[in-house]
Design a protein around this motif. Structure first.
Motif, mmCIF file in Angstrom:
data_model
loop_
_atom_site.group_PDB
_atom_site.id
_atom_site.type_symbol
_atom_site.label_atom_id
_atom_site.label_comp_id
_atom_site.label_asym_id
_atom_site.label_seq_id
_atom_site.Cartn_x
_atom_site.Cartn_y
_atom_site.Cartn_z
ATOM 1 N N GLY A 153 -3.748 -11.974 -34.957
ATOM 2 C CA GLY A 153 -4.891 -12.642 -35.564
ATOM 3 C C GLY A 153 -5.436 -13.724 -34.645
ATOM 4 N N ALA A 154 -6.605 -14.211 -34.994
ATOM 5 C CA ALA A 154 -7.251 -15.257 -34.197
ATOM 6 C C ALA A 154 -8.109 -16.107 -35.113
ATOM 7 C CB ALA A 154 -8.095 -14.657 -33.085
ATOM 8 N N VAL A 155 -8.285 -17.399 -34.707
ATOM 9 C CA VAL A 155 -9.125 -18.344 -35.439
ATOM 10 C C VAL A 155 -10.158 -18.885 -34.459
ATOM 11 C CG1 VAL A 155 -9.209 -20.448 -36.814
ATOM 12 C CG2 VAL A 155 -7.202 -18.958 -36.952
ATOM 13 N N ARG A 156 -11.449 -18.728 -34.819
ATOM 14 C CA ARG A 156 -12.526 -19.197 -33.952
ATOM 15 C C ARG A 156 -13.445 -20.122 -34.755
ATOM 16 N NH1 ARG A 156 -11.743 -13.781 -32.623
ATOM 17 N NH2 ARG A 156 -11.271 -13.397 -30.406
ATOM 18 N N SER A 157 -14.263 -20.873 -34.043
ATOM 19 C CA SER A 157 -15.208 -21.772 -34.687
ATOM 20 C C SER A 157 -16.598 -21.176 -34.638
ATOM 21 C CB SER A 157 -15.206 -23.135 -33.996
ATOM 22 O OG SER A 157 -15.641 -23.018 -32.652
ATOM 23 N N MET A 158 -17.349 -21.421 -35.728
ATOM 24 C CA MET A 158 -18.721 -20.948 -35.815
ATOM 25 C C MET A 158 -19.646 -22.162 -35.909
ATOM 26 S SD MET A 158 -18.116 -17.849 -38.533
ATOM 27 C CE MET A 158 -19.843 -17.393 -38.506
ATOM 28 N N ASP A 159 -20.923 -21.902 -36.152
ATOM 29 C CA ASP A 159 -21.880 -22.982 -36.304
ATOM 30 C C ASP A 159 -21.532 -23.833 -37.517
ATOM 31 O OD1 ASP A 159 -23.164 -22.012 -34.113
ATOM 32 O OD2 ASP A 159 -24.635 -20.839 -35.259
ATOM 33 N N ARG A 160 -21.933 -25.138 -37.462
ATOM 34 C CA ARG A 160 -21.716 -26.085 -38.547
ATOM 35 C C ARG A 160 -20.230 -26.247 -38.871
ATOM 36 N NH1 ARG A 160 -26.470 -24.759 -42.999
ATOM 37 N NH2 ARG A 160 -28.243 -25.054 -41.566
ATOM 38 N N ASP A 161 -19.409 -26.169 -37.844
ATOM 39 C CA ASP A 161 -17.968 -26.399 -37.980
ATOM 40 C C ASP A 161 -17.307 -25.434 -38.951
ATOM 41 O OD1 ASP A 161 -18.009 -28.487 -36.172
ATOM 42 O OD2 ASP A 161 -18.471 -29.966 -37.724
ATOM 43 N N LYS A 162 -17.862 -24.234 -39.075
ATOM 44 C CA LYS A 162 -17.242 -23.226 -39.918
ATOM 45 C C LYS A 162 -16.182 -22.473 -39.122
ATOM 46 C CE LYS A 162 -19.965 -24.045 -43.420
ATOM 47 N NZ LYS A 162 -19.459 -24.665 -44.658
ATOM 48 N N LEU A 163 -15.221 -21.903 -39.854
ATOM 49 C CA LEU A 163 -14.148 -21.135 -39.235
ATOM 50 C C LEU A 163 -14.400 -19.647 -39.403
ATOM 51 C CD1 LEU A 163 -10.947 -23.088 -40.398
ATOM 52 C CD2 LEU A 163 -12.086 -23.195 -38.173
ATOM 53 N N LEU A 164 -13.933 -18.876 -38.443
ATOM 54 C CA LEU A 164 -13.946 -17.408 -38.524
ATOM 55 C C LEU A 164 -12.524 -16.936 -38.271
ATOM 56 C CD1 LEU A 164 -15.645 -14.796 -38.836
ATOM 57 C CD2 LEU A 164 -15.701 -14.708 -36.334
ATOM 58 N N LEU A 165 -11.950 -16.258 -39.275
ATOM 59 C CA LEU A 165 -10.592 -15.749 -39.171
ATOM 60 C C LEU A 165 -10.660 -14.238 -38.976
ATOM 61 C CD1 LEU A 165 -10.437 -18.474 -40.840
ATOM 62 C CD2 LEU A 165 -8.316 -17.585 -41.794
ATOM 63 N N SER A 166 -9.901 -13.741 -38.040
ATOM 64 C CA SER A 166 -9.924 -12.294 -37.765
ATOM 65 C C SER A 166 -8.511 -11.804 -37.488
ATOM 66 C CB SER A 166 -10.829 -11.981 -36.573
ATOM 67 O OG SER A 166 -10.373 -12.654 -35.425
ATOM 68 N N VAL A 167 -8.275 -10.536 -37.868
ATOM 69 C CA VAL A 167 -6.992 -9.854 -37.634
ATOM 70 C C VAL A 167 -7.294 -8.434 -37.158
ATOM 71 C CG1 VAL A 167 -4.914 -8.920 -38.701
ATOM 72 C CG2 VAL A 167 -5.693 -11.211 -39.316
ATOM 73 N N ALA A 168 -6.643 -8.020 -36.098
ATOM 74 C CA ALA A 168 -6.808 -6.653 -35.566
ATOM 75 C C ALA A 168 -5.482 -5.914 -35.696
ATOM 76 C CB ALA A 168 -7.250 -6.689 -34.111
ATOM 77 N N VAL A 169 -5.530 -4.710 -36.254
ATOM 78 C CA VAL A 169 -4.333 -3.871 -36.411
ATOM 79 C C VAL A 169 -4.627 -2.511 -35.789
ATOM 80 C CG1 VAL A 169 -3.553 -5.053 -38.496
ATOM 81 C CG2 VAL A 169 -5.096 -3.118 -38.699
ATOM 82 N N PRO A 170 -3.627 -1.858 -35.227
ATOM 83 C CA PRO A 170 -3.836 -0.524 -34.629
ATOM 84 C C PRO A 170 -4.007 0.549 -35.700
ATOM 85 C CG PRO A 170 -1.533 -1.160 -34.465
ATOM 86 C CD PRO A 170 -2.245 -2.347 -35.015
ATOM 87 N N VAL A 171 -4.865 1.525 -35.445
ATOM 88 C CA VAL A 171 -5.033 2.708 -36.303
ATOM 89 C C VAL A 171 -4.261 3.851 -35.640
ATOM 90 C CG1 VAL A 171 -6.659 4.310 -37.353
ATOM 91 C CG2 VAL A 171 -7.291 1.889 -37.069
ATOM 92 N N GLN A 172 -3.271 4.392 -36.360
ATOM 93 C CA GLN A 172 -2.370 5.374 -35.771
ATOM 94 C C GLN A 172 -2.437 6.696 -36.541
ATOM 95 O OE1 GLN A 172 1.594 3.803 -34.960
ATOM 96 N NE2 GLN A 172 0.838 1.696 -35.344
ATOM 97 N N ARG A 173 -2.138 7.722 -35.788
ATOM 98 C CA ARG A 173 -2.006 9.084 -36.359
ATOM 99 C C ARG A 173 -0.755 9.695 -35.741
ATOM 100 N NH1 ARG A 173 -3.640 12.368 -40.598
ATOM 101 N NH2 ARG A 173 -3.704 14.564 -39.918
#
Length: 557
Positions: free
Chosen positions: A205-225
């Motif tokens: 996961g990662a935490v980034r900053s957006m405009d007006r001091d807002k936060l953006l939280l993101s998580v990346a997971v692998p797609v498997q077959r």
């Protein structure tokens, strides 16, 4: 005209007593609604409360726990969506290669996160963007979907409070140091570090900053077959819920702060009022005493408070009482001095006027003898008056030392025995030599006290009589007594003998030998040492007066 202007300028320059810079400051101070002491009490109490509230509003640890919880929820949701995509939107060709069914994958990505505020993006193994939950396929191509906040009807007051909160909350946000979020028109997996790591099989996961001091939280997971990574799913959401949670907590803190602030201000005003109002009254009373010394003004009585203000009021009352007593004593002393000096002056003037008119040598010699006696009496009287007037200042300035009262009394007795004539009364000592008879004081002045008392006893003692001088320790005091075998003291005069210019001398004593200040000065010295002096009559077995006894009690050192 010029002269008039000069007179006006001079009159403006002149100020009444006490009306200088200090007087102007006092007038300004009286016009103040809130005293400096009240402001200080308010500042100290409110500052302490504000620092406490500021510490509570700084919710970094709580915010970090909310972010961790949100990232964990995103990861769980991402694993579920990635599992669904791996099972329902991937096809396996005969060569064994797996690839996404593009249209189905786009529909599943959008449908699986449609009921949430989460944005989902699917990246192929090669890095290109395959699906985005914020784009729809339409007749004109892809359509970008942007979620808008729900309309909220709020009053102007609420809007002002919200704007104020947003400004204040920026002071407590710790978004500095976070990577800013940037989105390129053609997104690839290389744009996001967590997506690159997901393509390598690691869900991060990662935490980034957006405009007006807002936060953006993101998580990346692998797609498997079949354990084979064929893409990466990126879920992201803003920190709106986190900010809302923090907002609720901070508003609750601010509500409690408002209540606590109101209580603190009221209690501070009450506390300051209980201090400043009595002090102002005491200061006003002291100012009245200073400005109008001719009349006696009472200091307000706050002795019932049982605190420092009460102690201050009690001390000021005692001080003013002592001041008025001293002023009354000065007036009486001046009147007594005037009266006592007039007697020898009248006698002296009468003798001088008579000596001028007569020519008989014998009468002139007798008049000259009277003149010399009056001059000696005036000299002795002026000397005693000068000594009495200097006594207060000397007693207040001179440092006290340890005085051995037993040794002092022994020395005075030895001096009398060495200088007394054959008909003079003898002195007997009754000093407890093993007792500690040391007192703090001024040895010269204490010696003056006992010389006066012993001289008084000698003048009233009969020829061949005995004077007994005693000294002993009694608790925290040292008691010294001087007893004679004279006629005693009239009962009505046991206190009067300590007044200034009181005179009740033996009949055989020459008039004018004593000024009447000796015992008065002795009491003044003893009381300045924190002690007491008194007189009483000695009585025999049948109740007859056998002499007088003077007792001096001084605090032991």
């Amino acid at each position: 005209m010029v002269a008039q202007e000069r007179l006006d300028t001079a009159s403006r320059g002149r100020q009444a007593p006490g009306e200088g810079e200090g007087g102007r400051r006092r007038r300004v101070g009286r016009r103040r609604l809130i005293s400096p002491l009240t402001r200080r009490v308010l500042a100290v109490n409110v500052l302490a409360l504000a620092l406490l509230v500021a510490g509570l509003l700084y919710l970094d640890e709580y915010k970090a726990s909310l972010i961790d919880t949100e990232l964990q929820a995103l990861r769980t949701q991402g694993e579920i969506v990635a599992g669904a995509l791996g099972e329902g939107a991937v096809t396996t060709e005969q060569a064994g290669d797996s690839q996404f069914l593009l249209e189905r994958a786009r529909q599943m990505v959008r449908r699986l996160v449609e009921t949430t505020r989460v944005r989902a993006r699917l990246f192929a193994g090669a890095g290109e963007l395959l699906a985005d939950s914020r784009t729809l396929s339409g007749p004109g191509g892809l359509i970008q979907v942007e979620e808008l906040p729900p309309p909220v009807e709020e009053s102007a007051f609420i809007a002002i409070v919200e704007r104020f909160y947003d400004r204040v909350a920026r002071w407590f946000r710790s978004n500095r140091g976070l990577e800013p979020y940037r989105e390129s028109p053609e997104q690839r997996a290389e744009d996001y570090d967590e997506v690159r790591r997901a393509l390598l099989g690691e869900a991060t996961g990662a935490v980034r900053s957006m405009d007006r001091d807002k936060l953006l939280l993101s998580v990346a997971v692998p797609v498997q077959r079949y354990k084979r990574i064929i893409g990466a799913l990126l879920l992201s959401t803003d920190g709106r819920e986190i900010d809302q949670t923090l907002r609720v907590v901070r508003f609750d803190i601010l509500k409690m702060f408002g209540i606590a602030l109101g209580v603190t201000v009221l209690l501070s005003l009450y506390l300051a009022g209980t201090i400043t109002r009595p002090i102002r009254r005491l200061a006003a009373a002291a100012e009245r005493v200073r400005r109008r010394p001719g009349g006696q003004h009472r200091i307000p009585d706050f002795t019932g408070r049982r605190d420092e203000i009460g102690e201050l009021a009690r001390t000021l009352r005692h001080m003013t009482d002592a001041l008025w007593a001293r002023m009354d004593a000065i007036e009486r002393f001046a009147a007594d001095v005037s009266h006592e000096i007039k007697n020898p002056l009248s006698s002296l003037r009468s003798a001088v006027e008579t000596a001028v008119r007569i020519e008989d040598a014998d009468q002139q010699r007798r008049l000259m003898a009277i003149i010399q006696e009056d001059v000696q009496r005036l000299d002795r009287l002026i000397g005693d008056i000068s000594d009495a007037s200097r006594l207060d200042a000397e007693l207040s300035r001179t440092e006290t030392v340890a005085v051995d009262l037993g040794r002092l009394l022994t020395t005075l007795a030895d001096v009398h025995s060495a200088t007394a004539g054959p008909d003079a009364p003898r002195v007997e000592l009754d000093i407890q030599s093993r007792t500690h008879l040391v007192v703090p004081g001024m040895e010269e002045r204490l010696g003056q006290v006992f010389r006066n008392v012993i001289a008084n006893a000698i003048s009233f003692s009969p020829t061949g009589g005995t004077i007994r001088i005693g000294g002993r320790r009694l608790g925290r005091f040292v008691i010294a007594t001087v007893e004679d075998e004279g006629p005693g003291i009239p009962e009505a005069s046991l206190e009067s003998i300590f007044e200034r210019f009181y005179s009740a001398r033996p009949a055989a004593e020459k008039f004018g030998t004593h000024s009447g200040l000796g015992l008065s000065i002795s009491r003044q010295i003893v009381e300045a040492h924190g002690g007491e002096i008194g007189a009483e009559n000695r009585r025999g077995a049948g109740g007859a007066v056998t002499g007088a006894r003077f007792t001096v009690r001084l605090p032991a050192g």
